[in-house]
Design an enzyme around this catalytic site. Structure first.
Site, PDB file in Angstrom:
ATOM      1  N   ARG A  46      40.639  35.969  46.828  1.00 55.99           N
ATOM      2  CA  ARG A  46      40.901  34.650  47.193  1.00 55.99           C
ATOM      3  C   ARG A  46      41.051  34.366  48.607  1.00 55.99           C
ATOM      4  O   ARG A  46      41.256  33.239  48.500  1.00 55.99           O
ATOM      5  CB  ARG A  46      42.181  34.480  46.607  1.00 55.99           C
ATOM      6  CG  ARG A  46      41.756  34.617  44.568  1.00 55.99           C
ATOM      7  CD  ARG A  46      43.638  34.601  44.102  1.00 55.99           C
ATOM      8  NE  ARG A  46      43.989  36.059  43.734  1.00 55.99           N
ATOM      9  CZ  ARG A  46      44.801  36.412  42.971  1.00 55.99           C
ATOM     10  NH1 ARG A  46      45.583  35.432  42.158  1.00 55.99           N
ATOM     11  NH2 ARG A  46      44.970  37.609  43.059  1.00 55.99           N
ATOM     12  N   GLY A  47      41.491  35.573  49.550  1.00 57.48           N
ATOM     13  CA  GLY A  47      41.711  35.308  50.089  1.00 57.48           C
ATOM     14  C   GLY A  47      41.299  34.462  51.250  1.00 57.48           C
ATOM     15  O   GLY A  47      41.214  34.108  52.310  1.00 57.48           O
ATOM     16  N   ASP A 106      38.427  45.265  56.942  1.00 55.62           N
ATOM     17  CA  ASP A 106      38.578  45.742  56.481  1.00 55.62           C
ATOM     18  C   ASP A 106      38.500  47.339  56.682  1.00 55.62           C
ATOM     19  O   ASP A 106      37.650  47.213  57.954  1.00 55.62           O
ATOM     20  CB  ASP A 106      40.210  46.277  55.359  1.00 55.62           C
ATOM     21  CG  ASP A 106      41.299  47.101  56.187  1.00 55.62           C
ATOM     22  OD1 ASP A 106      40.837  47.545  56.870  1.00 55.62           O
ATOM     23  OD2 ASP A 106      42.109  46.994  55.025  1.00 55.62           O
ATOM     24  N   THR A 107      38.265  48.028  55.663  1.00 57.03           N
ATOM     25  CA  THR A 107      37.292  48.701  56.008  1.00 57.03           C
ATOM     26  C   THR A 107      35.901  48.982  55.621  1.00 57.03           C
ATOM     27  O   THR A 107      35.035  49.926  56.006  1.00 57.03           O
ATOM     28  CB  THR A 107      37.675  49.688  54.727  1.00 57.03           C
ATOM     29  OG1 THR A 107      37.498  49.119  53.483  1.00 57.03           O
ATOM     30  CG2 THR A 107      39.061  50.557  54.002  1.00 57.03           C
TER      31      THR A 107
HETATM   32  P1  IMP Z   1      38.109  46.321  52.802  1.00 45.98           P
HETATM   33  O1  IMP Z   1      37.191  46.070  51.477  1.00 45.98           O
HETATM   34  O2  IMP Z   1      38.443  47.132  53.094  1.00 45.98           O
HETATM   35  O3  IMP Z   1      36.959  45.962  53.484  1.00 45.98           O
HETATM   36  O4  IMP Z   1      38.921  44.974  52.943  1.00 45.98           O
HETATM   37  C1  IMP Z   1      38.790  43.663  52.404  1.00 45.98           C
HETATM   38  C2  IMP Z   1      39.846  43.079  51.711  1.00 45.98           C
HETATM   39  O5  IMP Z   1      41.173  43.335  51.365  1.00 45.98           O
HETATM   40  C3  IMP Z   1      39.945  41.473  52.311  1.00 45.98           C
HETATM   41  O6  IMP Z   1      38.745  40.463  51.882  1.00 45.98           O
HETATM   42  C4  IMP Z   1      41.484  41.439  52.094  1.00 45.98           C
HETATM   43  O7  IMP Z   1      40.798  40.487  50.766  1.00 45.98           O
HETATM   44  C5  IMP Z   1      42.109  41.967  51.741  1.00 45.98           C
HETATM   45  N1  IMP Z   1      42.575  42.692  52.793  1.00 45.98           N
HETATM   46  C6  IMP Z   1      42.487  43.942  53.731  1.00 45.98           C
HETATM   47  N2  IMP Z   1      43.569  43.623  54.704  1.00 45.98           N
HETATM   48  C7  IMP Z   1      44.240  43.043  54.566  1.00 45.98           C
HETATM   49  C8  IMP Z   1      45.602  42.308  54.965  1.00 45.98           C
HETATM   50  O8  IMP Z   1      45.972  43.178  56.726  1.00 45.98           O
HETATM   51  N3  IMP Z   1      46.257  41.519  54.317  1.00 45.98           N
HETATM   52  C9  IMP Z   1      46.043  40.642  53.449  1.00 45.98           C
HETATM   53  N4  IMP Z   1      44.956  41.313  52.598  1.00 45.98           N
HETATM   54  C10 IMP Z   1      44.078  42.208  53.557  1.00 45.98           C
HETATM   55 MG    MG Z   2      38.493  38.529  51.234  1.00 47.61          MG
END
Ligand code: IMP
Ligand code: MG
Length: 181
Positions: A46-47, A106-107
């Site tokens: 949703r973000g 993020d990751t």
């Molecule tokens: P990743 O798979 O770790 O790269 O995470 C990505 C998803 O985690 C993003 O699309 C967000 O939905 C959520 N996310 C990561 N960091 C944040 C943050 O600081 N605030 C809100 N959502 C986050």
């Molecule tokens: Mg996202």
């Protein structure tokens, strides 16, 4: 019993700074895809919904929009399970120029998963635009073709991003003092 409203998040990136950066990204993407018949935007729910809404309107080229949804963090800072596709696209992307529009990397797990999944569907091209990136948190190396802002390892909210469902509709990107810079 008194229920106190939680404090307002501190402004981390202002509404105005977001607006300027989204306009710049819109210009750049419009230039780079100028020769293309249509750019298919894939929003990640949703973000990414507010960023997609603004970015799609900042483009001056023919474009279409679709969405998919993936499972993400349950709560701020909790370790995640594997990325899961919750809702798939409605459209077939074979032969289309596809731009994945993400709120934050993020990751890198989500983006890595999505790009691999969509690449299998034979798009004419596949790129990614993310509003935010936290390079310090990266576990998977992912390419972000268009990026709004690099930020440190803090949990941000607003402009589509949430903390347990809260703060998504804030017009700016904020942090709460517990996770502030
Ligand atoms: P990743 O798979 O770790 O790269 O995470 C990505 C998803 O985690 C993003 O699309 C967000 O939905 C959520 N996310 C990561 N960091 C944040 C943050 O600081 N605030 C809100 N959502 C986050
Ligand atoms: Mg996202």
């Amino acid at each position: 019993m008194t229920l106190r409203e939680p404090e307002e998040p501190k402004v981390f990136i202002t509404e105005e700074a977001i607006r300027r950066r989204v306009a710049e990204l819109g210009r750049r993407i419009s230039e780079e895809y100028a020769g293309v018949e249509n750019l298919h935007l894939v929003g990640v729910l949703r973000g990414g919904f507010i960023f997609l809404a603004d970015l799609s309107r900042a483009l001056t080229i023919p474009r279409s929009v679709d969405f998919l949804a993936v499972a993400s963090y349950e709560t701020a800072g909790t370790p995640k399970g594997p990325v899961r596709l919750i809702t798939d696209l409605r459209t077939d992307i074979a032969g289309k120029h596809v731009l994945v529009v993400e709120d934050i990397v993020d990751t890198g797990d989500t983006l890595d998963y999505l790009m691999s999944l969509l690449a299998l569907r034979a798009p004419a091209s596949l790129k990614c635009c993310a509003l935010l990136s936290k390079p310090a948190c990266r576990k998977k190396e992912v390419r972000i073709d268009y990026l709004g802002f690099e930020i440190p390892d803090v949990w941000v909210v607003g402009y589509g991003l949430d903390d347990r469902g809260r703060d998504r509709a804030l017009p700016y990107i904020g942090v709460r003092s517990s996770s502030g810079p």
